[in-house]
Design an enzyme around this catalytic site. Structure first.
Site, PDB file in Angstrom:
ATOM      1  N   ASN A 113     -43.245 -21.645  35.011  1.00 41.26           N
ATOM      2  CA  ASN A 113     -43.126 -21.800  36.456  1.00 41.26           C
ATOM      3  C   ASN A 113     -41.707 -22.294  36.829  1.00 41.26           C
ATOM      4  OD1 ASN A 113     -43.793 -22.603  39.398  1.00 41.26           O
ATOM      5  ND2 ASN A 113     -45.523 -21.409  38.687  1.00 41.26           N
ATOM      6  N   HIS A 139     -39.955 -19.508  34.731  1.00 42.10           N
ATOM      7  CA  HIS A 139     -40.441 -19.161  33.388  1.00 42.10           C
ATOM      8  C   HIS A 139     -39.318 -19.146  32.336  1.00 42.10           C
ATOM      9  CE1 HIS A 139     -44.212 -18.499  35.250  1.00 42.10           C
ATOM     10  NE2 HIS A 139     -44.033 -17.257  35.648  1.00 42.10           N
ATOM     11  N   HIS A 209     -49.432 -16.131  30.316  1.00 49.29           N
ATOM     12  CA  HIS A 209     -49.361 -15.500  31.637  1.00 49.29           C
ATOM     13  C   HIS A 209     -50.270 -14.271  31.750  1.00 49.29           C
ATOM     14  CE1 HIS A 209     -47.594 -14.432  35.463  1.00 49.29           C
ATOM     15  NE2 HIS A 209     -46.794 -15.487  35.404  1.00 49.29           N
ATOM     16  N   TYR A 211     -52.896 -11.639  32.974  1.00 42.42           N
ATOM     17  CA  TYR A 211     -53.484 -11.225  34.253  1.00 42.42           C
ATOM     18  C   TYR A 211     -54.862 -10.652  33.950  1.00 42.42           C
ATOM     19  CZ  TYR A 211     -48.829 -11.040  36.560  1.00 42.42           C
ATOM     20  OH  TYR A 211     -47.600 -11.315  37.091  1.00 42.42           O
ATOM     21  N   ASP A 281     -50.757 -18.973  44.906  1.00 44.95           N
ATOM     22  CA  ASP A 281     -49.738 -19.038  43.855  1.00 44.95           C
ATOM     23  C   ASP A 281     -49.404 -20.519  43.716  1.00 44.95           C
ATOM     24  OD1 ASP A 281     -47.784 -18.627  42.025  1.00 44.95           O
ATOM     25  OD2 ASP A 281     -46.561 -17.269  43.243  1.00 44.95           O
ATOM     26  N   GLN A 317     -52.031 -22.961  37.206  1.00 43.22           N
ATOM     27  CA  GLN A 317     -51.451 -22.136  38.268  1.00 43.22           C
ATOM     28  C   GLN A 317     -52.418 -20.999  38.541  1.00 43.22           C
ATOM     29  OE1 GLN A 317     -48.455 -22.983  39.566  1.00 43.22           O
ATOM     30  NE2 GLN A 317     -48.100 -21.259  40.961  1.00 43.22           N
ATOM     31  N   GLU A 344     -52.822 -19.959  34.714  1.00 40.92           N
ATOM     32  CA  GLU A 344     -51.829 -20.445  33.746  1.00 40.92           C
ATOM     33  C   GLU A 344     -51.981 -21.956  33.610  1.00 40.92           C
ATOM     34  OE1 GLU A 344     -47.990 -18.749  35.319  1.00 40.92           O
ATOM     35  OE2 GLU A 344     -49.477 -17.794  36.575  1.00 40.92           O
TER      36      GLU A 344
HETATM   37  C1  BGC Z   1     -45.613 -17.498  39.487  1.00 40.60           C
HETATM   38  C2  BGC Z   1     -45.438 -16.418  40.504  1.00 40.60           C
HETATM   39  C3  BGC Z   1     -44.654 -15.308  39.862  1.00 40.60           C
HETATM   40  C4  BGC Z   1     -45.415 -14.828  38.667  1.00 40.60           C
HETATM   41  C5  BGC Z   1     -44.737 -13.697  37.929  1.00 40.60           C
HETATM   42  C6  BGC Z   1     -46.364 -16.944  38.331  1.00 40.60           C
HETATM   43  O1  BGC Z   1     -46.518 -17.919  37.353  1.00 40.60           O
HETATM   44  O2  BGC Z   1     -46.270 -18.626  40.010  1.00 40.60           O
HETATM   45  O3  BGC Z   1     -44.772 -16.913  41.656  1.00 40.60           O
HETATM   46  O4  BGC Z   1     -44.429 -14.265  40.757  1.00 40.60           O
HETATM   47  O5  BGC Z   1     -45.604 -15.890  37.783  1.00 40.60           O
HETATM   48  O6  BGC Z   1     -43.454 -13.996  37.631  1.00 40.60           O
END
Ligand code: BGC
Length: 380
Positions: A113, A139, A209, A211, A281, A317, A344
């Site tokens: 983050n 990140h 990360h 999805y 977010d 997150q 996350e």
């Molecule tokens: C963030 C988002 C970001 C995404 C992809 C997430 O961890 O909070 O703001 O767009 O990662 O980069």
């Protein structure tokens, strides 16, 4: 010449086949290796092999992981009818991961983050990180551990990945040795154990990360998933998604997920925080609870697939894929707005600049450890 090339390619597939070991308690239950898929995820970067590894258990769960970015590539779980569904967004070959910008399935660090303006002070020294998200650092600042080849070791029902983040790399102090172990349990839990050691004081926030889309169909929106988050508070952000420092109660806000509700129920409310995030977010401040109680429970009614998230981390997150816009492609679709969500587990964003947040400093002689598990089941 052509002949030679062919032999090399064949040897490559063969080798890939060996290292893409499907781990399960008894060798006889090893799944047949899909050679084409293994080959699509095999490469060599700076003399280091890039490979696809598969964990498989007896209850129909299969997890594919690449040592490029220690990335979760696919998670197949049974749905309520017993058919297998891939619940992860991902690309179709390793090239997708090389050029991908959405951090699909990878391990993020050295600081997951955002860090405001890419700058922090530690022990009186000011450090400047790459500003890869407007003025902020996101990140790890780009080309971080998610874009590197990790060392891999196959264990019994697990795969261990290690990487060294060098002193000064992307501006961070200290050589940090990071280990991530993915284990697949018989109860359909994917357990991720992280540990790290440093030789200089540094800051650290490591997460995965992935999805998810529990419908198994990544062309579907995730807004109809039901989610429960065991958090009485969240950390509001400014317009650049940097926390204001406040721990705000979720009561009376769209951030109240203490009782399960659809992700989409309040997501388009005219709420300043949702407008800043283009949806959710945000970092949720997890209630301290016993080991057995999940931090998050998510369910898709159509497939009946349910996922419980447990973690030793203080925050999570919840990101609803608000920046997906169809430019990333895989699994025969262009991933659209809100077709995947991330959970996350983490230290709080920008903690190095936020005196009220739990410290994310790691000192020499300390071992940083954290564990997160994703457990899949079916609700009929
Ligand atoms: C963030 C988002 C970001 C995404 C992809 C997430 O961890 O909070 O703001 O767009 O990662 O980069």
């Amino acid at each position: 010449m052509f002949h030679m090339k062919k032999i090399v390619a064949f040897a490559h597939v063969l080798l890939a086949g060996f290292s893409a070991c499907v781990v399960s308690p008894t060798p006889r239950e090893h799944a047949p290796i899909d050679k084409e898929r293994v080959s699509a995820f095999s490469d060599t970067i700076n003399k280091k092999p890039v490979r696809l590894y598969t964990l498989k258990n007896k209850n129909g769960m299969t997890v594919e992981i690449s040592n490029y970015g220690a990335t979760l590539v696919a998670i197949h779980v049974p749905d309520k009818n017993g058919s297998s569904k891939n619940v992860l967004l991902g690309y179709d070959d390793i090239n997708g991961y090389y050029s991908g910008k959405s951090y699909f399935g990878c391990v993020v660090g050295r600081y997951a983050n955002r860090i405001a303006k890419g700058s922090f002070t530690l022990d009186g020294n000011v450090y400047q990180l790459p500003q890869n998200d407007g003025l902020n650092s996101l990140h790890g600042g780009g080309n971080s551990i998610d874009k590197q080849v990790w060392d891999a070791r196959i264990m019994n029902d697990a795969i261990r990945f290690t990487i060294v983040m060098k002193d000064g790399e992307n501006g961070y102090p200290g050589n940090v040795k990071l280990t991530v172990v993915y284990s697949l349990r018989a109860d359909n839990s994917l357990v991720i154990d992280y540990s790290a050691l440093t030789d200089k004081s540094t800051i650290l926030n490591i997460s995965n990360h992935a999805y998810f889309n529990l419908s198994g169909d990544p062309s579907q929106s995730i807004l109809d998933h039901e989610i429960k988050i065991n958090a009485d508070a969240f950390t509001p952000v400014d317009s650049t998604l940097i926390p204001t420092g406040e721990l705000k109660t979720v009561a009376g806000t769209p951030f109240d997920f203490l009782t399960a509700k659809k992700i989409g129920r309040d997501i388009d409310n005219q709420d300043q925080q949702l407008i800043f995030g283009k949806g959710y977010d945000h970092n949720f401040v997890l209630n301290k609870s016993g080991d057995g109680i999940p931090a998050v429970e998510v369910e898709n009614k159509t497939t009946g697939i349910k996922m419980d998230v447990r973690t030793t981390q203080p925050g999570i997150q919840f990101y609803t894929g608000n920046f997906l816009n169809g430019t990333e492609k895989g699994r025969a679709v262009a991933y659209q707005f809100r077709t995947g969500f991330c959970l996350e587990t983490q230290q709080f964003p920008d903690a190095p600049n936020q005196p009220n947040f739990p410290s994310a400093v790691l000192r020499p002689g300390e071992t940083w450890k954290s564990r997160t598990s994703y457990t899949f089941s079916v609700v009929k």
